[in-house]
Design an enzyme around this catalytic site. Sequence first.
Site, mmCIF file in Angstrom:
data_model
loop_
_atom_site.group_PDB
_atom_site.id
_atom_site.type_symbol
_atom_site.label_atom_id
_atom_site.label_comp_id
_atom_site.label_asym_id
_atom_site.label_seq_id
_atom_site.Cartn_x
_atom_site.Cartn_y
_atom_site.Cartn_z
ATOM 1 N N ASP A 159 0.841 -1.196 0.000
ATOM 2 C CA ASP A 159 0.000 0.000 0.000
ATOM 3 C C ASP A 159 0.872 1.240 0.000
ATOM 4 O OD1 ASP A 159 -0.036 1.183 3.110
ATOM 5 O OD2 ASP A 159 0.330 -0.980 2.996
ATOM 6 N N SER A 160 0.442 2.258 -0.751
ATOM 7 C CA SER A 160 1.119 3.555 -0.781
ATOM 8 C C SER A 160 2.605 3.378 -1.128
ATOM 9 C CB SER A 160 0.918 4.259 0.561
ATOM 10 O OG SER A 160 1.263 5.607 0.495
ATOM 11 N N ALA A 161 3.509 3.757 -0.218
ATOM 12 C CA ALA A 161 4.936 3.582 -0.480
ATOM 13 C C ALA A 161 5.293 2.113 -0.672
ATOM 14 C CB ALA A 161 5.754 4.168 0.660
ATOM 15 N N LEU A 187 -2.470 -0.911 -3.237
ATOM 16 C CA LEU A 187 -3.524 -0.168 -2.553
ATOM 17 C C LEU A 187 -3.102 1.287 -2.470
ATOM 18 C CD1 LEU A 187 -3.634 -3.203 -1.569
ATOM 19 C CD2 LEU A 187 -4.705 -2.334 0.509
ATOM 20 N N HIS A 283 -7.269 7.468 1.766
ATOM 21 C CA HIS A 283 -6.029 6.789 1.387
ATOM 22 C C HIS A 283 -5.903 5.454 2.128
ATOM 23 C CE1 HIS A 283 -1.877 6.519 0.055
ATOM 24 N NE2 HIS A 283 -1.445 6.450 1.301
#
Length: 319
Positions: A159-161, A187, A283
């Site tokens: 997810d994200s980073a 994600l 987010h």
Amino acid sequence: MEPVIDFRPGVSREARRFAAFMRTAVRPMFAYGPMRPSMLRLAMLLDLGAPMVMRPPRGTEIGRVRLGDFHGEWVRPAGGSGARVILYLHGGGFFCCGLRTHRGLVARIAERSDAVAFSVAYRQLPTAPLAMSMADALAAYRWILDQGCDPERLVIAGDSAGAYLAFTTVIAARDAGLPVPAGIVGLSPLTDLDHEVRASYEYTRRDAYIPAHRLGALKRLLLAGMEPDAVVSPCDRDLRGLPPVFMLAGSREALRWDAELMAGRLAEAGVPHLLQIWEEQVHVFPAFAGAVPEGRQAIEEIGSFVRARTSSHPLGVVA
């Protein structure tokens, strides 16, 4: 080939309330805290308090593994067959979060995927730049393969980073002649380090808790001591030969930009993919499945993708 994007309409009362909470209680900490090493060290404490609110499902078994200069943990949901494996890379902007903050999310994804997961505590800022995080992620992937894991039964997710690392890991594996996994899950994926381009995106300022204006300072810390062109964002790499990709993002988050950009680049490269845009979700909303029903629904979608990609007779790109 056009990008494949599915808009998921409808937003629950719980999701609206949660977004309001994140906007008032969490966003100010990220928006106004100083972006310097001392502050980043304090952000790492977030992982210590996570077990109080981000608990995995009852019966989940955890097994810690040391991998040289970093470590990871096996996450085994109760009743899981272990017929498939998920290599998971947590998000947190390369400076916060860790195994504890994401244990509940990883366990739920593994449970719905009928899988076991290996969650990686790669090194982060302020002690480790982006290149080191990328190296740890690739080392974890090599280690999984060395354990005898069939790549056709393996999905890499983040997810994200962590999604940034998922993409760079598969690209690096392909370039090194290693087998690629059966699929990639992202994600709310971070896929582009060019914060200036994202700043003009209409939803950047509407994000419930990610202050996109801080990404420039974060980028400088990530690339400290490196040549400006030393790290190329996943969206700007050669994506040909990647396995099928499943991504999701909220409709009003800054990294919707990255997800849509990556969908377009995957389409250009001929990589099968699906991007789901969920109306008004925050987010990485699946991480808050305990509070947001859409998070639970999204985890079901992720599980369907993982099962389809790792079955003996794959059902297609997505289930």
